[in-house]
Structure formats: C-alpha cells, structure tokens
Write an enzyme that holds these catalytic residues in place. Structure first.
Site, PDB file in Angstrom:
ATOM      1  N   HIS A  97      -2.191   7.560  -5.356  1.00 33.38           N
ATOM      2  CA  HIS A  97      -2.760   6.076  -4.392  1.00 33.38           C
ATOM      3  C   HIS A  97      -2.227   4.961  -4.749  1.00 33.38           C
ATOM      4  O   HIS A  97      -2.279   4.489  -6.231  1.00 33.38           O
ATOM      5  CB  HIS A  97      -3.743   5.866  -3.599  1.00 33.38           C
ATOM      6  CG  HIS A  97      -4.171   4.674  -3.211  1.00 33.38           C
ATOM      7  ND1 HIS A  97      -4.784   3.912  -4.382  1.00 33.38           N
ATOM      8  CD2 HIS A  97      -3.997   3.641  -2.363  1.00 33.38           C
ATOM      9  CE1 HIS A  97      -5.240   3.091  -3.590  1.00 33.38           C
ATOM     10  NE2 HIS A  97      -4.550   2.795  -2.490  1.00 33.38           N
ATOM     11  N   ASN A 106      -1.920  -0.054  -4.636  1.00 31.75           N
ATOM     12  CA  ASN A 106      -2.152  -0.599  -4.068  1.00 31.75           C
ATOM     13  C   ASN A 106      -2.374  -1.691  -4.692  1.00 31.75           C
ATOM     14  O   ASN A 106      -3.184  -1.994  -5.413  1.00 31.75           O
ATOM     15  CB  ASN A 106      -2.597  -1.334  -2.258  1.00 31.75           C
ATOM     16  CG  ASN A 106      -4.429  -1.258  -3.030  1.00 31.75           C
ATOM     17  OD1 ASN A 106      -4.719  -2.192  -2.725  1.00 31.75           O
ATOM     18  ND2 ASN A 106      -5.451  -0.309  -2.864  1.00 31.75           N
ATOM     19  N   THR A 107      -1.666  -3.354  -4.535  1.00 24.57           N
ATOM     20  CA  THR A 107      -2.156  -4.222  -4.948  1.00 24.57           C
ATOM     21  C   THR A 107      -1.784  -5.123  -4.212  1.00 24.57           C
ATOM     22  O   THR A 107      -1.193  -4.763  -2.796  1.00 24.57           O
ATOM     23  CB  THR A 107      -1.242  -4.837  -6.153  1.00 24.57           C
ATOM     24  OG1 THR A 107      -0.038  -4.947  -5.724  1.00 24.57           O
ATOM     25  CG2 THR A 107      -1.074  -3.638  -7.104  1.00 24.57           C
ATOM     26  N   HIS A 160      -3.728   7.997 -17.050  1.00 24.24           N
ATOM     27  CA  HIS A 160      -4.285   7.362 -17.711  1.00 24.24           C
ATOM     28  C   HIS A 160      -4.011   6.634 -19.084  1.00 24.24           C
ATOM     29  O   HIS A 160      -4.093   4.939 -18.798  1.00 24.24           O
ATOM     30  CB  HIS A 160      -5.808   7.304 -17.942  1.00 24.24           C
ATOM     31  CG  HIS A 160      -6.993   8.264 -16.886  1.00 24.24           C
ATOM     32  ND1 HIS A 160      -7.315   7.082 -16.111  1.00 24.24           N
ATOM     33  CD2 HIS A 160      -6.407   8.622 -15.737  1.00 24.24           C
ATOM     34  CE1 HIS A 160      -8.301   7.097 -15.153  1.00 24.24           C
ATOM     35  NE2 HIS A 160      -7.813   8.838 -14.794  1.00 24.24           N
ATOM     36  N   GLY A 185      -7.547  -5.284  13.536  1.00 25.35           N
ATOM     37  CA  GLY A 185      -6.289  -5.836  14.129  1.00 25.35           C
ATOM     38  C   GLY A 185      -4.773  -5.378  14.257  1.00 25.35           C
ATOM     39  O   GLY A 185      -3.809  -5.262  14.937  1.00 25.35           O
ATOM     40  N   SER A 215       0.878  -1.248  -0.069  1.00 26.95           N
ATOM     41  CA  SER A 215       0.091   0.159   0.330  1.00 26.95           C
ATOM     42  C   SER A 215       0.787   1.395   0.022  1.00 26.95           C
ATOM     43  O   SER A 215       1.876   1.466   0.702  1.00 26.95           O
ATOM     44  CB  SER A 215      -1.211  -0.378   1.056  1.00 26.95           C
ATOM     45  OG  SER A 215      -1.659   1.160   1.257  1.00 26.95           O
ATOM     46  N   HIS A 271     -20.512  12.565   0.848  1.00 27.12           N
ATOM     47  CA  HIS A 271     -20.958  13.631   1.416  1.00 27.12           C
ATOM     48  C   HIS A 271     -20.407  14.888   0.592  1.00 27.12           C
ATOM     49  O   HIS A 271     -20.599  15.751   1.095  1.00 27.12           O
ATOM     50  CB  HIS A 271     -20.654  13.511   2.821  1.00 27.12           C
ATOM     51  CG  HIS A 271     -19.203  13.704   3.207  1.00 27.12           C
ATOM     52  ND1 HIS A 271     -17.693  12.421   3.274  1.00 27.12           N
ATOM     53  CD2 HIS A 271     -18.205  14.809   3.805  1.00 27.12           C
ATOM     54  CE1 HIS A 271     -17.474  12.447   3.313  1.00 27.12           C
ATOM     55  NE2 HIS A 271     -17.229  14.024   3.847  1.00 27.12           N
ATOM     56  N   HIS A 330       2.043  12.100  -0.742  1.00 23.76           N
ATOM     57  CA  HIS A 330       1.802  13.873  -0.303  1.00 23.76           C
ATOM     58  C   HIS A 330       2.937  13.864  -0.568  1.00 23.76           C
ATOM     59  O   HIS A 330       4.417  14.196   0.133  1.00 23.76           O
ATOM     60  CB  HIS A 330       1.258  13.782   0.911  1.00 23.76           C
ATOM     61  CG  HIS A 330      -0.316  12.816   1.083  1.00 23.76           C
ATOM     62  ND1 HIS A 330      -1.349  13.670   0.843  1.00 23.76           N
ATOM     63  CD2 HIS A 330      -0.435  12.039   2.267  1.00 23.76           C
ATOM     64  CE1 HIS A 330      -2.303  12.463   0.951  1.00 23.76           C
ATOM     65  NE2 HIS A 330      -1.393  11.990   1.503  1.00 23.76           N
TER      66      HIS A 330
END
Length: 296
Positions: A132, A134-135, A166, A279, A118, A196, A122
């Site tokens: 970002h 991740n795999t 892209h 956890g 991951s 939101h 910034h």
C-alpha cells in the site's frame, strides 16, 4: 486565515497524477516481462481506466479523479492506482473527526480541498507481498497539511525483504528530517495495528499525517520523496519473489492474510472512512479490498 493557495494546489494535484502515470507504466512493464510461472501464458495485465466524480450536496460538481485498476494479470491479481482532487463542504462526521484532531476553524468553516494518490496491490504469487502507498495534500480555509506513507503486507515474511523495503523508505526520510524515519515508522506500527486481532496487518513502513512545518515547499518535497521511493522499495522485492514456487498451503495463507487486510481497511482506515463520509465514488474508495479473501 490561509490563502487560497491555488498555485500550490495545482502543483500538488499535477504531481500526484504524474506519479500515478509512472507507477502504472512500471507495473505494465512488469507484466510484460513476466515470462515464467503459472500465469505466464495469460495476456499481460493492463489497467482499466474510469473517471470518478464526487457530487456536492446540491448536486453540483465537487471534483473527482481517475480510477486505474488491473485485474487478473500475470504478476498482479488486483492492483489499483487512483488519483483524485475533490472539494466541497465536510459532512458532520468528518467535520467532528477533524475538529477532534485539532484542525483549526473547521467547526466554523467546513470547506475543504483534497488531492492525492492511493495505491494497493494484491499479488498472484503468495511469496510476493501486497503493498500500500498513498500521499495527499489537504486544505481548509484555516489550515493545510500533507499525509501519506507506504507499508508492506506479506503473507509469507522474508526478513531481507522487510529490511530492504524499510531501507529505501529510511533514505527518503533522512533527506528531509533526521527524526522522520523513526517517528513515521513508529506511527505506522501504531496506525497499521489491528486491535481486534492483536497484531499488525503487515511488516510496517512509514505513516504520517497533519504534516505542516510552516514550510509548504519543504513538506511538499518530502511528500514527493515518499512517492518517488515507492517503486525502488517495491519493485526489486517483486522481481525477486514473483517466480518463487508456491503450493496450496501458500495460497491458503495468502487468502487468510487478505481477510486481515480487508478487516483493517473496512474498520480502521482513515482514508476509507473519509472517502465514504464525503461522498466520493465508493468503487474508488473500496479499490483497496482484495479480489479474494478467506476467514477461518
């Protein structure tokens, strides 16, 4: 029931670690080459490493990983590249979420194994986009699948940067499925939407999950292609924008946009929810949050 797949698990886990090593080396090299701009006189950034552990409910070993974070660099204000391989028994909330997604047998046998990488970056310069990637591979006694993706998050958008990012991802997808790019781009547009706020958190990319075509080798090859596409997709944009002049208004726009990014990761992101629910080390899970953000 699926087989234990020990060989496949080992290959996947080792691949994620190898990819981590390549990205960390490339980012530190980028720091070394930054000889212009307001941070050029600062020491080149370096990753700080910390092993992470996941404790089982009985206090036993449940795996862990390596947290790699660079702060206050010449190019990167904060970037994390984490890898982990964890196992154990899913908690009730995670178990219900996976059952709702149709994972077979999870209600009867909630054992799991998961490994992945991951990354969230910034940037110092507001004209250089956050990113970002991740795999991951996930296994349960009745199923296995891959997931991941990458998306670009500029606060100041450049159409040519979006198109270039892209284009590289499309090439990675096209080599493995004629419809992969269109499907996974649309999925990213939906997944990285902030309800939101009524807007996307960035300019998109690709996102996929629950990928199991029945051919583990093919699905693993695609997942590797996504990981291998990251540096060619991101580095040229960074190299082009890292010396662009910026002002107070640009930095303000960056901080406000980071607020949007933080809202998404804390409220909607699957990986954040899963990591905290199972956890895993909270510092590693919350590595994605920006160092500074602002709300207006």
């Amino acid at each position: 029931m699926t087989q234990p797949m020990q060989a496949e698990k080992t290959r996947a886990s080792e691949w994620f670690r190898t990819l981590r090593d390549r990205i960390v080396a490339a980012f530190e090299q980028l720091e070394d080459s930054q000889l212009d701009g307001p941070f050029a006189e600062s020491p080149a950034g370096r990753f700080e490493l910390r092993e992470t552990k996941r404790e089982a409910a009985d206090g036993g070993d449940a795996g862990g990983g390596l947290m790699s974070v660079m702060r206050g660099g010449r190019v990167f204000e904060k970037v994390g590249v984490n890898v982990s391989t964890v196992h154990g028994t899913l908690g009730e909330a995670a178990q219900k979420a996976m059952a709702a997604r149709g994972v077979p047998g999870i209600a009867e046998n909630p054992r799991f194994w998961a490994s992945g990488i991951s990354l969230v970056a910034h940037m110092q310069n507001p004209h250089t986009p956050a990113v970002h990637m991740n795999t991951r591979m996930f296994w349960t006694p009745e199923a296995w699948w891959f997931g991941g993706g990458a998306d670009l998050n500029p606060c100041i958008e450049y159409d040519e940067d979006t198109a270039a990012f892209h284009s590289v991802l499309k090439q990675a997808c096209d080599g493995h499925g004629a419809d992969y790019y269109d499907r996974f781009k649309a999925w990213a547009d939906e997944y990285f939407f902030v309800p939101h706020r009524g807007r996307a958190r960035g300019v998109g990319g690709i996102f996929y999950d629950d990928l199991n075509t029945g051919n583990w080798e093919a699905d693993f090859a695609f997942t590797k292609a996504v990981g291998e596409a990251f540096l060619p997709a991101f580095l040229p944009i960074t190299e082009k924008r890292r010396n662009t002049r910026w002002n107070t208004a640009d930095k303000e726009a960056q901080l406000v946009h980071r607020g949007l990014y933080a809202e998404y990761n804390l409220v909607y992101d699957r990986g954040t929810k899963f990591g905290l629910a199972t956890g895993h080390d909270p510092e590693a899970v919350l590595m994605s949050l920006p160092p500074l953000a602002k709300w207006i």
